[in-house]
Design a protein around this motif. Structure first.
Motif, mmCIF file in Angstrom:
data_model
loop_
_atom_site.group_PDB
_atom_site.id
_atom_site.type_symbol
_atom_site.label_atom_id
_atom_site.label_comp_id
_atom_site.label_asym_id
_atom_site.label_seq_id
_atom_site.Cartn_x
_atom_site.Cartn_y
_atom_site.Cartn_z
ATOM 1 N N PHE A 29 0.821 -1.213 0.000
ATOM 2 C CA PHE A 29 0.000 0.000 0.000
ATOM 3 C C PHE A 29 0.851 1.257 0.000
ATOM 4 C CE2 PHE A 29 -3.618 2.642 0.685
ATOM 5 C CZ PHE A 29 -3.222 3.625 1.579
ATOM 6 N N MET A 34 -2.661 5.990 -5.248
ATOM 7 C CA MET A 34 -4.037 5.592 -4.980
ATOM 8 C C MET A 34 -5.007 6.654 -5.496
ATOM 9 S SD MET A 34 -3.980 2.665 -3.385
ATOM 10 C CE MET A 34 -5.658 2.627 -2.746
ATOM 11 N N ARG A 72 -3.899 10.308 2.917
ATOM 12 C CA ARG A 72 -3.573 8.914 3.235
ATOM 13 C C ARG A 72 -2.696 8.859 4.472
ATOM 14 N NH1 ARG A 72 -0.680 6.542 -1.849
ATOM 15 N NH2 ARG A 72 -0.468 4.686 -0.520
ATOM 16 N N CYS A 96 -12.345 3.043 -3.827
ATOM 17 C CA CYS A 96 -10.925 3.342 -3.825
ATOM 18 C C CYS A 96 -10.211 2.246 -4.617
ATOM 19 C CB CYS A 96 -10.368 3.453 -2.415
ATOM 20 S SG CYS A 96 -10.473 1.959 -1.410
ATOM 21 N N ASN A 97 -9.102 2.621 -5.173
ATOM 22 C CA ASN A 97 -8.310 1.663 -5.941
ATOM 23 C C ASN A 97 -6.943 2.286 -6.154
ATOM 24 O OD1 ASN A 97 -7.461 -0.423 -7.740
ATOM 25 N ND2 ASN A 97 -9.575 -0.692 -8.406
ATOM 26 N N THR A 98 -6.070 1.516 -6.707
ATOM 27 C CA THR A 98 -4.779 2.059 -7.079
ATOM 28 C C THR A 98 -4.953 2.980 -8.277
ATOM 29 O OG1 THR A 98 -4.360 0.119 -8.454
ATOM 30 C CG2 THR A 98 -3.527 0.053 -6.191
#
Length: 115
Positions: A29, A34, A72, A96-98
């Motif tokens: 992560f 992101m 973040r 949410c996602n990359t």
């Protein structure tokens, strides 16, 4: 691979605020860019805001600039989207996602804004 769970959606009146959270698992992560995406019925999913791996750089879709803030916390493997001055047209499922996005998506969280 990063696994993602969105939360924080709800029902709010126009002008109100919501804070979305994205909890990530997986050791990568903190090293990936992101983004938050939204989808409304009949439309393709689109990017709302993005943040680089360190949190030092962010970008926003024009329609949310000045109203939404992405952030973040890499120590807690969490990403946030603070949404202020919400409008009925912000009603959507938020994901949410990359960035760029992986093929796998979470269930998203629904934000509903009344007029």
């Amino acid at each position: 691979q990063v696994q993602l769970v969105e939360s924080g959606g709800g029902f709010v009146q126009g002008g109100g605020s919501l804070r979305l959270s994205c909890s990530a698992s997986g050791r990568t992560f903190s090293s990936v860019h992101m983004a938050w995406y939204l989808q409304t019925p009949g439309k393709e999913r689109e990017s709302v805001a993005g943040i680089n791996w360190s949190g030092g750089s962010t970008n926003y879709a024009d329609f949310v600039k000045g109203r939404f803030t992405i952030s973040r916390n890499n120590r807690e493997n969490t990403m946030y989207l603070q949404m202020n001055s919400l409008k009925p047209e912000d009603t959507a499922i938020y994901y949410c996602n990359t960035d760029p996005a992986m093929d796998a998506w979470g269930q998203g969280t629904l934000g509903t804004v009344s007029s």
